[in-house]
Design a protein around this motif. Structure first.
Motif, PDB file in Angstrom:
ATOM      1  N   LYS A 115       0.589  -1.140   0.025  1.00  0.00           N
ATOM      2  CA  LYS A 115      -0.059  -0.070  -0.009  1.00  0.00           C
ATOM      3  C   LYS A 115       0.856   1.361  -0.077  1.00  0.00           C
ATOM      4  O   LYS A 115       0.590   2.201  -0.725  1.00  0.00           O
ATOM      5  N   ALA A 116       2.002   1.175   0.780  1.00  0.00           N
ATOM      6  CA  ALA A 116       2.789   2.492   0.804  1.00  0.00           C
ATOM      7  C   ALA A 116       3.578   2.489  -0.316  1.00  0.00           C
ATOM      8  O   ALA A 116       4.126   3.591  -0.781  1.00  0.00           O
ATOM      9  N   LEU A 117       3.817   1.558  -1.304  1.00  0.00           N
ATOM     10  CA  LEU A 117       4.456   1.621  -2.275  1.00  0.00           C
ATOM     11  C   LEU A 117       3.849   1.795  -3.682  1.00  0.00           C
ATOM     12  O   LEU A 117       4.592   2.236  -4.695  1.00  0.00           O
ATOM     13  N   ARG A 118       2.583   1.706  -3.531  1.00  0.00           N
ATOM     14  CA  ARG A 118       1.754   1.857  -4.827  1.00  0.00           C
ATOM     15  C   ARG A 118       2.048   3.033  -5.592  1.00  0.00           C
ATOM     16  O   ARG A 118       1.886   2.846  -6.755  1.00  0.00           O
ATOM     17  N   PRO A 119       2.120   4.171  -4.990  1.00  0.00           N
ATOM     18  CA  PRO A 119       2.159   5.629  -5.745  1.00  0.00           C
ATOM     19  C   PRO A 119       3.834   5.842  -6.142  1.00  0.00           C
ATOM     20  O   PRO A 119       4.136   6.869  -6.682  1.00  0.00           O
ATOM     21  N   ILE A 120       4.730   4.985  -5.686  1.00  0.00           N
ATOM     22  CA  ILE A 120       6.102   5.413  -5.951  1.00  0.00           C
ATOM     23  C   ILE A 120       6.846   4.245  -7.150  1.00  0.00           C
ATOM     24  O   ILE A 120       6.562   3.298  -7.244  1.00  0.00           O
ATOM     25  N   ASP A 121       7.420   5.294  -8.023  1.00  0.00           N
ATOM     26  CA  ASP A 121       8.174   4.390  -9.107  1.00  0.00           C
ATOM     27  C   ASP A 121       9.580   4.996  -9.109  1.00  0.00           C
ATOM     28  O   ASP A 121      10.236   4.999 -10.488  1.00  0.00           O
ATOM     29  N   HIS A 122      10.274   5.344  -8.201  1.00  0.00           N
ATOM     30  CA  HIS A 122      11.468   6.073  -8.283  1.00  0.00           C
ATOM     31  C   HIS A 122      12.897   5.019  -8.709  1.00  0.00           C
ATOM     32  O   HIS A 122      13.755   5.354  -9.219  1.00  0.00           O
ATOM     33  N   PHE A 123      12.290   3.566  -8.443  1.00  0.00           N
ATOM     34  CA  PHE A 123      13.552   2.549  -8.777  1.00  0.00           C
ATOM     35  C   PHE A 123      12.526   1.393  -9.319  1.00  0.00           C
ATOM     36  O   PHE A 123      11.433   0.966  -9.071  1.00  0.00           O
ATOM     37  N   GLU A 124      13.198   0.652 -10.571  1.00  0.00           N
ATOM     38  CA  GLU A 124      12.575  -0.528 -10.986  1.00  0.00           C
ATOM     39  C   GLU A 124      12.360  -1.467  -9.939  1.00  0.00           C
ATOM     40  O   GLU A 124      11.343  -2.128 -10.199  1.00  0.00           O
ATOM     41  N   GLU A 125      13.158  -1.639  -9.017  1.00  0.00           N
ATOM     42  CA  GLU A 125      12.901  -2.816  -7.930  1.00  0.00           C
ATOM     43  C   GLU A 125      11.680  -2.516  -7.322  1.00  0.00           C
ATOM     44  O   GLU A 125      11.122  -3.466  -6.610  1.00  0.00           O
ATOM     45  N   ILE A 126      10.945  -1.300  -7.247  1.00  0.00           N
ATOM     46  CA  ILE A 126       9.839  -1.184  -6.575  1.00  0.00           C
ATOM     47  C   ILE A 126       8.579  -2.027  -7.167  1.00  0.00           C
ATOM     48  O   ILE A 126       8.008  -2.780  -6.736  1.00  0.00           O
ATOM     49  N   ASP A 127       8.552  -2.030  -8.488  1.00  0.00           N
ATOM     50  CA  ASP A 127       7.848  -2.681  -9.472  1.00  0.00           C
ATOM     51  C   ASP A 127       7.995  -4.223  -9.116  1.00  0.00           C
ATOM     52  O   ASP A 127       6.992  -5.019  -8.961  1.00  0.00           O
ATOM     53  N   ARG A 128       9.142  -4.536  -9.143  1.00  0.00           N
ATOM     54  CA  ARG A 128       9.672  -6.018  -8.966  1.00  0.00           C
ATOM     55  C   ARG A 128       9.034  -6.615  -7.615  1.00  0.00           C
ATOM     56  O   ARG A 128       8.578  -7.590  -7.465  1.00  0.00           O
ATOM     57  N   GLN A 129       9.153  -5.864  -6.730  1.00  0.00           N
ATOM     58  CA  GLN A 129       8.729  -6.156  -5.261  1.00  0.00           C
ATOM     59  C   GLN A 129       7.229  -6.199  -5.158  1.00  0.00           C
ATOM     60  O   GLN A 129       6.692  -7.033  -4.677  1.00  0.00           O
ATOM     61  N   ILE A 130       6.726  -5.134  -5.740  1.00  0.00           N
ATOM     62  CA  ILE A 130       5.122  -5.061  -5.855  1.00  0.00           C
ATOM     63  C   ILE A 130       4.659  -6.331  -6.496  1.00  0.00           C
ATOM     64  O   ILE A 130       3.691  -7.294  -5.997  1.00  0.00           O
ATOM     65  N   ILE A 131       5.103  -6.882  -7.683  1.00  0.00           N
ATOM     66  CA  ILE A 131       4.726  -7.875  -8.536  1.00  0.00           C
ATOM     67  C   ILE A 131       5.061  -9.227  -7.544  1.00  0.00           C
ATOM     68  O   ILE A 131       4.105 -10.151  -7.467  1.00  0.00           O
ATOM     69  N   ARG A 132       6.337  -9.572  -6.938  1.00  0.00           N
ATOM     70  CA  ARG A 132       6.616 -10.551  -6.073  1.00  0.00           C
ATOM     71  C   ARG A 132       5.447 -10.691  -5.057  1.00  0.00           C
ATOM     72  O   ARG A 132       5.031 -11.897  -4.766  1.00  0.00           O
ATOM     73  N   THR A 133       5.204  -9.714  -4.598  1.00  0.00           N
ATOM     74  CA  THR A 133       4.178  -9.610  -3.341  1.00  0.00           C
ATOM     75  C   THR A 133       2.577 -10.200  -3.967  1.00  0.00           C
ATOM     76  O   THR A 133       2.469 -10.799  -3.239  1.00  0.00           O
TER      77      THR A 133
END
Length: 834
Positions: free
Chosen positions: A274-292
């Motif tokens: 929920k905290a990461l949904r609006p953030i896209d500063h790093f590609e790893e954020i997307d990968r973490q969201i997808i993994r979760t």
């Protein structure tokens, strides 16, 4: 130098009648003075004649212009007998700094902006660029001139944020050319003071890469609601740079580099989605969201609504295009799980089963296919591995097997192959195509090989998106066995349909295999009809005039299209059948458009059969346990057996030709439910020929053309707070999509930002897509928060405008779509005077 001196003097005389010129260093300016010849200007020289000159200039010739030259330095004020005249007029300085200052049209009080940075001005190109910037917007301080010099050094537009963006781009390319130029020009200290004042960056040894790393770190922290070393203005600059397509490559390069330096992967492990949904500063954020998401969906510990909300929010991510297919796969998997959980896979009759399938169950097949397609297209099989296992298991066991076991119970009771209330494929010509001929209307029939019902439903929606097109879809029951030769023959005018020993089919006593034979059979329909059968690809390759001639010269046209079966029916390519289905939908949509261009307005799209598809190689349990037996086995397929005197089997349903509505004395065996028979060398994942719902419930898609345009975009409205007031550094509004997206009400893409009345952007911008499909109005609201820039303080206590702008076609231009006016009234403005 003479031209520059003349130009500088000319500008001064445009504003002053008297100009003083001192040759302080006695460095050849005497010759320049002697050479100067300005129309209407009298040259005089100071040589112990001050009182005479004053009397002449002020009393004798009060309108004459004078250039007053002194061969020597300017006297001290106490000794300067012409000081009063000089103070009321102008002094021309002919050293290099003064000349450059004059060229820029800047007053003498800005001399430090030139004299302290002489190296900058030694390039004519830099000087010309600075002159152009001054002409566009004159400076009001020495600092303003220096900021423009920074912009010239960096190749930027002028404002400090554009200088930062340019330097970030240079950093990404491992270059420091602009930084070195700033240093040579004596601007480095000034630059870092500007950066400190603007963004809060303070360091004993300022370094631009250190600033860049701090920028990424601070913006990441602030986005998470934590403290960062830099201020909110830095976050705004970061957003603009990140979202600017011109800075995209640089952002990606630095982001990928710094996410390891800042140990972002480790930091993300303890963060909630929920905290990461609006953030896209790093590609790893997307990968973490997808993994979760994958883990939670696989374990069914997250709601469908939460998943779909996350997927939707990630569409605004800078990295979305990299993971678009992954997110699409996750979205379809979520809808699949939801649809499956809501399905009651029971039936009390064949008719009820078909009704339920075409009403809702087909959607589960469709969602599974879309999931597999996007998973394959993403190239991220490992990232989606756990989700695939979950979806595949549930599709095969909880849906495909369950629904077809229930359907098999109904099939087992059938004395004849028919479903009350639903058209038979063998009646298609007389009931569907010939209907138009009975009204003396021309008709075209597109037969798309293996166009399963659920694929046709998606095709229906794509065709309805076309302007002035409408379509409807009805089911039809395929003949058995559900294979190409029989299905193709059944769609033509037919009589005495009969299977031969090798599986070929005859009608009217003649063969029906191949386009030429089908055209002959088509001619057996309505007497006098001019008929034509041809491949769809051949029609698509026709010139426009040839297509119109085809319409003119024929009454019934059958077009044969093959994208799905030609891929799926081969062992080497059967795993690409989902891609083939996408291609088929695109083909058919284009085909419909070309047919209407050629004047065809009555179009029917149907199929010879459907198909079963499971992406994972089959388990042993999915093969039929019984081998067929009987007097004579003529044809053996994965999904059917043709022979004579075939014996009943516990694992198969036996039909005689008569029970199937066919002529002849052959028997047919159909494996129960989804079971396949073992056939060496044949594919087993994509099959047809049997009696499952996916194989025998086939589409009849009827397409028509309307006279008036009927496609538009959804409306979007701004829902502002009750007080139309902005009193802080950020403001939130809700944007409302007035209608749900449908085939005829399509999505709208907008660019949102807050502007001053003179058009200056004073906030960050948001690229927004309005494609909500929900019927619930509250689920079509989109809250947006705008962050105001430092530039906004220039417009305090003025009206500002929130604008939603829309791209003009495919151009780079935007036009206003709608707007809302606010009053900007911030109690404490940011200190910009530096």
């Amino acid at each position: 130098m003479s031209d520059r001196i003349k130009a500088g003097l000319t500008r001064l005389f445009e504003e002053h009648r008297i100009v003083f010129w001192y040759d302080a260093a006695r460095d050849m300016l005497r010759a320049e003075f002697d050479a100067v010849d300005l129309e209407g200007v009298e040259k005089v020289e100071i040589a112990n004649n001050e009182f005479g000159l004053k009397y002449r200039m002020l009393r004798v010739e009060p309108k004459q212009k004078f250039l007053v030259f002194k061969d020597g330095p300017e006297p001290a004020m106490a000794d300067n007998w012409l000081l009063d005249v000089q103070l009321a007029t102008a002094v021309f300085k002919a050293d290099q700094a003064a000349i450059w200052l004059a060229e820029l049209g800047l007053p003498g009080k800005y001399e430090a902006a030139v004299r302290d940075h002489m190296a900058f001005y030694r390039s004519a190109a830099r000087l010309d660029r600075l002159k152009a910037m001054e002409a566009e917007q004159p400076s009001d301080s020495v600092s303003a001139v220096r900021r423009k010099m920074l912009a010239v050094c960096a190749g930027a537009d002028g404002a400090l944020d554009t200088v930062i963006e340019a330097l970030l781009g240079e950093l990404a390319e491992d270059s420091d050319e602009a930084s070195r130029l700033m240093d040579r020009s004596g601007l480095t200290e000034f630059f870092w003071k500007q950066v400190a004042n603007a963004y809060g960056y303070v360091s004993d040894e300022p370094d631009f890469e250190d600033f860049a790393i701090t920028l990424f770190q601070s913006c990441y922290c602030r986005a998470l609601g934590e403290d960062g070393k830099l201020n909110a203005e830095a976050l705004l600059v970061f957003r603009r740079w990140k979202n600017n397509r011109l800075g995209s490559d640089a952002f990606e390069t630095l982001s990928l580099k710094y996410q390891d330096i800042l140990r972002i992967p480790e930091d993300l492990r303890d963060r909630e989605i929920k905290a990461l949904r609006p953030i896209d500063h790093f590609e790893e954020i997307d990968r973490q969201i997808i993994r979760t998401l994958v883990a939670e969906m696989s374990s069914q510990t997250v709601t469908a609504a939460e998943v779909l909300k996350t997927v939707r929010e990630r569409r605004q991510s800078h990295w979305y295009r990299t993971y678009a297919d992954v997110y699409e796969a996750i979205g379809y998997a979520t809808e699949f799980q939801q649809a499956l959980s809501e399905a009651a896979l029971r039936m009390t009759s064949p008719a009820e089963g078909v009704k339920r399938y075409v009403t809702s169950w087909f959607r589960i097949d469709q969602l599974y296919r879309k999931f597999i397609y996007h998973m394959q297209k993403s190239g991220q099989a490992s990232l989606l591995g756990a989700l695939f296992e979950s979806v595949e298991n549930r599709y095969t066991t909880s849906f495909l097997l369950t629904v077809n076991d229930a359907w098999q119970d109904q099939v087992a009771k059938m004395a004849d192959w028919s479903v009350p209330g639903y058209s038979r494929q063998s009646d298609f010509y007389i009931e569907q195509a010939a209907e138009f001929r009975r009204r003396d209307q021309k008709v075209v029939v597109i037969v798309s090989d293996a166009l399963r019902y659920e694929v046709a439903e998606e095709c229906l929606r794509e065709i309805r998106k076309l302007n002035r097109f409408d379509a409807d879809l009805k089911p039809m029951i395929a003949t058995l066995p559900s294979y190409t030769q029989l299905g193709m023959a059944a769609l033509l005018p037919n009589k005495d349909l009969m299977l031969s020993d090798n599986g070929a089919v005859s009608s009217f006593g003649n063969p029906t295999q191949g386009t030429a034979n089908r055209e002959k059979t088509l001619g057996q329909g309505r007497a006098g009809d001019r008929v034509k059968a041809m491949k769809a690809d051949d029609f698509m390759n026709m010139k426009a005039d040839d297509g119109k001639a085809l319409f003119r010269d024929h009454d019934v046209l059958y077009l044969y299209h093959n994208r799905i079966d030609i891929v799926g029916d081969k062992l080497a390519t059967e795993d690409r059948v989902t891609e083939a289905a996408e291609d088929a939908i695109e083909d058919l949509t284009k085909l419909v458009r070309k047919l209407t261009t050629a004047n065809f307005s009555n179009i029917l799209i149907t199929a010879d059969h459907g198909f079963l598809y499971q992406h994972r190689p089959l388990d042993e349990s999915e093969y039929s346990v019984a081998d067929p037996s009987g007097a004579e086995i003529l044809v053996k397929n994965r999904r059917f057996v043709i022979g004579r005197g075939l014996e009943d089997s516990a694992g198969m349903k036996k039909f005689t030709s008569e029970q199937l509505g066919l002529s002849g004395d052959l028997d047919v065996l159909i494996p129960n439910s989804i079971n396949r028979m073992r056939i060496k060398g044949a594919g087993s994942r994509f099959v047809h020929g049997g009696a499952t719902m996916q194989e025998v419930v086939i589409p009849v898609l009827r397409v028509g053309k309307r006279r008036e345009a009927d496609v538009g975009k959804v409306d979007v409205q701004i829902i502002a707070p009750n007080r139309n007031l902005i009193s802080s550094g950020q403001t939130s509004v809700a944007l409302y999509q007035a209608q749900p997206v449908s085939e005829k009400q399509q999505q709208r893409d907008l660019l949102a930002g807050i502007y001053a009345q003179d058009g200056t952007l004073i906030s960050d911008e948001h690229q927004l897509t309005f494609d909500f499909t929900s019927q619930n109005p509250r689920e079509r609201e989109l809250p947006i928060t705008f962050l105001l820039s430092r530039e906004a303080d220039r417009f305090n206590n003025q009206d500002v405008i929130l604008k939603l702008r829309e791209r003009v076609g495919k151009t780079s231009h935007f036009e206003d779509y709608t707007s809302h006016r606010f009053q900007l009234r911030r109690g404490i403005s940011t200190d910009f005077d530096f």
